[in-house]
Design an enzyme around this catalytic site. Structure first.
Site, PDB file in Angstrom:
ATOM      1  N   SER A   1      -0.353   2.221  -2.614  1.00  0.00           N
ATOM      2  CA  SER A   1      -1.261   1.086  -2.031  1.00  0.00           C
ATOM      3  C   SER A   1      -1.398   0.171  -3.178  1.00  0.00           C
ATOM      4  CB  SER A   1      -2.497   1.526  -1.648  1.00  0.00           C
ATOM      5  OG  SER A   1      -3.320   0.441  -1.100  1.00  0.00           O
TER       6      SER A   1
ATOM      7  N   CYS B   1     -14.360   4.988   3.081  1.00  0.00           N
ATOM      8  CA  CYS B   1     -14.307   5.122   4.753  1.00  0.00           C
ATOM      9  C   CYS B   1     -15.440   5.983   5.223  1.00  0.00           C
ATOM     10  CB  CYS B   1     -12.888   5.803   4.710  1.00  0.00           C
ATOM     11  SG  CYS B   1     -11.364   4.889   4.094  1.00  0.00           S
TER      12      CYS B   1
END
Lengths: 142, 392
Positions: free
Chosen positions: B202, B327
């Site tokens: 990422s 998250c």
């Protein structure tokens, strides 16, 4: 419903009011569950139905710490009936508006703990009154 | 990000490097004619060239061939594509192996397969967060369609023995996916030595932009697409490429490749200073293996305090740190981190966990300031807490 905490909540987190315990409290109240989450504990000093001092401690999220602090400010130095009438709405106002979704339990947690402290005081007081009455009755018998 | 905040949450996302921004602006400015990389004309060809240069740079970071790299819109998408795509490519096999500490991008993909009839084996980890190697070996079966274990954990930063795990899968002929989102740019990754089938990356974890990911797919690995459409990225990830984002990713991985060792040394020194300063306070415990961990990750359980209070107290003092994984902390409810529970931590220890992750531009002074703020925050919050610190 707010997504983040209001600045008033953060102010209570960083500078919480009336934190701690009392040496000889008139009443003690605790709510929540140590095993699985938030716990609030209130100690009160009451004289002639006036809430002279209040101290609190909380293990829990930001909302619980801030709600405990705000409640201690709203209830302190007031007549017991006024202190007992402090509501969820009063707390929300003091905290600058609604708490984020899922955090409203903090209001119930701290109100429960304070009400239990009052209950503890009344229970003790009722016990004393009974003993006093009994003592007075015994005197009359004599 | 406000300049008065010291940012210590690089595991969640990293600030965009100015040189990366510069590379991206070339493709965002109205002054440049922006073509679709699939178009035949000159603006299209220019966009294609940008994408291919970035592809080569990403390939170089992991020592792969450019043709083995495909771009996605996130690390999560790359993980989803690998787990679901590898499984779908072997329809006769209905078993999946993952570790108990995977990122939700992998665990949810495995759960999705489970809901459609696959059997999923979750291999446990020790109290240090490292996977049980023999448990992993025992979990592999002839009908295993895919196994997935992350290179380094996003919460506790523990680095897994991926070379051994990949070797076991290679011997058994089982496709092996590795989520290297946290590891890339911090650890040397060489797919010519580690026989993974797929590996997810990422951009925003290594000073690139958010919204761009990549999946390394070993030549010959069979993979079915999850997103279908115009057939971009060899038909494995349809959708017009995010050219500016990909250009930024390319610039970011070039820097990561060139500065890897220097960044690692810098981060490790700061990480160790945070660990030693923070754990000198009573009731503060490091989570995860003390050595086998990412160069930038410190993960602490702080007795008597809930993580949210500590994170927001530190935020008020000007320090941005993470609570567990970002998250998990943004989802509603009171749910302990599955990673910490898998490591045998209690719920209270899990609720009290904060992650401090330094970065390439973090300074010694910032770490000193942080340790001072951390001590203040912990001391003040413990004054409020009903929790009594255990005698140690």
């Amino acid at each position: 419903m707010a997504e983040r905490y209001n600045p008033q909540v953060i102010e209570h987190l960083v500078r919480p009011r009336n934190v701690g315990e009392l040496e000889a409290p008139s009443g003690l109240g605790e709510s929540g569950d140590n095993a699985c989450g938030d716990v609030a504990r209130f100690a009160v000093a009451i004289e002639e139905n006036r809430l002279l001092e209040v101290r609190y401690k909380v293990y829990g999220c930001v909302a619980c710490i801030a709600a405990g602090s705000a409640l201690s400010e709203l209830a302190r130095d007031r007549h017991l009936l006024e202190a007992a009438r402090v509501s969820r709405d009063d707390l929300v106002d003091a905290l600058g508006g609604p708490l984020p979704e899922g955090k409203e339990h903090a209001l119930t947690l701290v109100l429960d703990a304070l009400h239990k402290a009052f209950e503890d005081h009344w229970n003790k007081k009722a016990g004393t009154m009974l003993v006093d009455d009994y003592a007075r009755g015994a005197d009359n018998d004599g | 990000m406000p300049n008065d905040i010291v940012y210590l949450d690089h595991a969640a996302t990293t600030p965009l490097d100015d040189r990366v921004l510069e590379a991206m602006l070339l493709h965002l400015s109205g002054a440049t004619l922006r073509g679709n990389p699939s178009s035949l004309h000159a603006p299209g060809a220019a966009a294609r060239e940008t994408v291919e240069e970035a592809r080569a740079a990403v390939a170089r970071l992991v020592n792969a061939e450019p043709g083995e790299v495909l771009f996605t819109a996130s690390g999560t998408e790359a993980d989803n594509l690998a787990v679901m795509g590898l499984a779908a490519a072997q329809p006769g096999k209905r078993h999946v192996v993952i570790s108990a500490v995977e990122h939700p991008a992998v665990t949810k993909a495995a759960e999705h397969l489970e809901a459609t009839g696959y059997e999923v084996t979750r291999v446990g980890v020790g109290s240090d967060g490292i996977i049980d190697l023999s448990g992993f070996a025992e979990a592999l079966r002839p009908d295993t369609a895919v196994a997935a274990v992350m290179w380094a954990n996003n919460e506790v930063g523990v680095v897994q023995p991926v070379e051994e795990l990949a070797g076991l899968c290679h011997e058994a002929g089982i496709p092996f996916h590795v989520d290297a989102v946290q590891a890339a740019g911090r650890l040397p990754i060489d797919v010519s030595r580690v026989p993974v089938s797929t590996l997810a990356l990422s951009a925003h974890k290594l000073y690139g932009p958010q919204g761009v990911g990549a999946l390394y797919v070993r030549e010959g690995a069979e993979l079915e697409p999850v997103i279908v459409g115009g057939g971009q990225e060899k038909g494995l990830r349809s959708g017009t490429e995010n050219v500016a984002g990909i250009a930024g990713f390319g610039a970011a991985v070039r820097l990561a490749h060139d500065d890897l060792e220097e960044r690692r040394r810098h981060e490790e020194a700061l990480r160790d200073a945070v660990i030693s300063g923070a754990t000198s306070l009573p009731g503060v415990r490091l989570n995860g293996h003390p050595q086998e961990r990412l160069s930038n990750n410190v993960h602490l359980s702080v007795e008597g305090i809930e993580a949210e209070s500590l994170v927001l107290y530190l935020d008020a003092l000007g320090y941005a740190v993470g609570s567990g994984s970002a998250c998990a902390s943004s989802t509603i409810g009171h749910k302990a981190s599955p990673v910490l529970l898998a490591m045998g931590r209690t719920e209270n220890e899990a609720f009290s966990a904060v992650r401090i992750s330094v970065g390439k531009d973090t300074s010694e002074e910032e770490v000193e300031g942080f340790l001072h703020a951390f001590t203040t925050a912990v001391t003040q919050l413990r004054e409020v807490s009903t929790f009594t610190l255990a005698e140690s």
